[in-house]
Each structure stands twice: as structure tokens, then as C-alpha cells.
Write an enzyme that holds these catalytic residues in place. Structure first.
Site, PDB file in Angstrom:
ATOM      1  N   ASP A   1     -59.075   2.204 -33.403  1.00 18.69           N
ATOM      2  CA  ASP A   1     -58.965   3.617 -33.568  1.00 18.69           C
ATOM      3  C   ASP A   1     -58.035   4.525 -32.583  1.00 18.69           C
ATOM      4  O   ASP A   1     -58.283   4.770 -31.430  1.00 18.69           O
ATOM      5  CB  ASP A   1     -60.218   4.450 -33.481  1.00 18.69           C
ATOM      6  CG  ASP A   1     -61.184   4.098 -34.796  1.00 18.69           C
ATOM      7  OD1 ASP A   1     -60.613   3.721 -35.854  1.00 18.69           O
ATOM      8  OD2 ASP A   1     -62.295   3.969 -34.838  1.00 18.69           O
TER       9      ASP A   1
ATOM     10  N   ASP B   1     -66.280   3.169 -42.631  1.00 15.79           N
ATOM     11  CA  ASP B   1     -65.745   3.582 -41.028  1.00 15.79           C
ATOM     12  C   ASP B   1     -66.728   4.618 -40.956  1.00 15.79           C
ATOM     13  O   ASP B   1     -66.616   5.990 -41.250  1.00 15.79           O
ATOM     14  CB  ASP B   1     -64.287   3.805 -40.845  1.00 15.79           C
ATOM     15  CG  ASP B   1     -64.103   3.741 -39.512  1.00 15.79           C
ATOM     16  OD1 ASP B   1     -65.192   3.651 -38.565  1.00 15.79           O
ATOM     17  OD2 ASP B   1     -62.903   4.120 -39.037  1.00 15.79           O
TER      18      ASP B   1
HETATM   19 ZN    ZN Z   1     -61.642   3.856 -37.733  1.00 19.28          ZN
END
Ligand code: ZN
Length: 196
Positions: free
Chosen positions: A8, A148
Site C-alpha cells: 500500500d 482490500d
Molecule cells: Zn491496498
């Protein structure tokens, strides 16, 4: 026990947090042979995809909300030889990807608002996952459907039933309660128990 590593990237602008950039991806690339799934939660991703490709990304996910020219953005990622994916925030309608869905290797339905770990799964997103699966079927797309945010052993089976086949897990894997291996086993067992 993971099939790939999801990274991320946060820029402090698209999301409040700042995480890391291409250098970290390059370091992780040296540590594993698993595919690196780079999720860019950043504004103007077109300025950086080349750097992340050079750092060793296998796939790049851009946020639909961050792209003025989504079609061109997807082509740029493909031109670099990578898998291209688009992520949709909880409030972004599925229609944002309808015109480009057949160009995509994966669609990421955010099941929390991006920017922080440890948030709880937004239950309305189940219907969005279902509608995304329907869209794939309508368009004959073989793309992956990724989720997610807030994925755990408690909800992974339900999300799979809704049509997701790629699951990002952070807090439910990296927990003081058990080892990473044990967490991964729990997730896989929760999935297998449901499909058995
Ligand atoms: Zn992510």
C-alpha cells in the site's frame, strides 16, 4: 503462506497517511519471489508508475478517483509489461470502470476507506462485489476481483461467495495473537470450510 505481497503506497494527499515509495518495493523485490501487487493510493499515479515498474512491481493498481484519464493510465501500465488494476473507494460507483473493464486484469473493491490499517469492513461493499462479478460476467471478463480492507477469517467466506477471488489482509495477518503462518492458515481454512 501468501500467494502475493500487496504493498500500500500512500502519499499523504490522496490519503492522509504517508507510507513508502519505490525504494521499499525494490527492497521487498529482493526479499521474495512472490508477485508484488502495488496499490497506489496517490494522486497523479501516471507520474510514478514507471518508477514502481522499475522497482519490481508485478501489478499496479491505481485509484479510479485519482485518474483523469483512466483508459490512458491503464495503457501506460500495460506498456510497461505489468498487470493493470483499478481500485474503487466505497463511495465510488462501479460505473467508473464500466467503459474500461475489458482492459483490466483486476478490479479492487475497497471495503474500507483507504489510508489506514485496522479499519472494519464496510458491509455495503458485499453488494458492490456482487455487482462487479455480474459486470465481469456480462462483459466476458476473466479479471480478478480483489477486496482490500477489514478482511478476516470471520468474513472472508462471505466475501468469496459474493464473488471476490483475491483477498488482501493486513491486520488479521499481522497480529500479536498468533504467527503470520497461523493467521494465513486460519484465512485459508475459513475459505476452504465454506467451499467444502
Ligand atoms: Zn491496498
Amino acid at each position: 503462506g501468501a500467494d502475493c505481497i500487496h504493498l500500500d503506497v500512500m502519499d499523504g494527499s490522496f490519503v492522509p497517511n504517508i507510507s513508502f515509495g519505490p525504494l521499499m518495493v525494490e527492497t521487498v523485490r529482493r526479499l521474495t519471489s512472490l508477485p508484488l501487487d502495488v496499490h497506489l493510493m496517490i494522486v497523479q499515479p501516471d507520474r510514478y508508475v514507471e518508477a514502481f515498474a522499475a522497482a519490481g512491481a508485478t501489478s499496479i493498481t491505481v485509484q479510479a478517483e485519482a485518474c483523469l484519464h483512466l483508459h490512458r493510465q491503464i495503457a501506460q501500465i500495460h506498456d510497461l509489461g505489468l498487470r493493470a488494476a483499478v481500485a474503487l473507494n466505497p463511495a465510488t460507483p462501479l460505473a467508473a470502470i464500466e467503459e474500461v473493464v475489458t482492459d483490466l486484469d483486476m478490479v479492487l473493491i475497497m471495503t474500507v476507506n483507504p489510508g489506514f490499517g485496522g479499519q472494519s469492513f464496510i458491509s455495503q461493499s458485499l453488494s458492490k462485489v456482487r455487482r462487479t462479478r455480474d459486470l465481469f460476467e456480462r462483459c466476458g471478463s476473466a479479471a480478478d476481483l480483489q477486496v482490500d480492507g477489514g478482511i478476516s477469517a470471520a468474513n472472508i467466506a462471505e466475501v468469496a461467495r459474493a464473488g471476490a477471488n483475491v483477498f488482501v489482509a493486513g491486520s488479521s495477518v499481522f497480529t500479536k495473537a498468533r504467527t503470520v503462518e497461523a493467521s494465513m492458515r486460519m484465512l485459508r481454512q475459513a475459505l476452504a470450510a465454506d467451499t467444502a
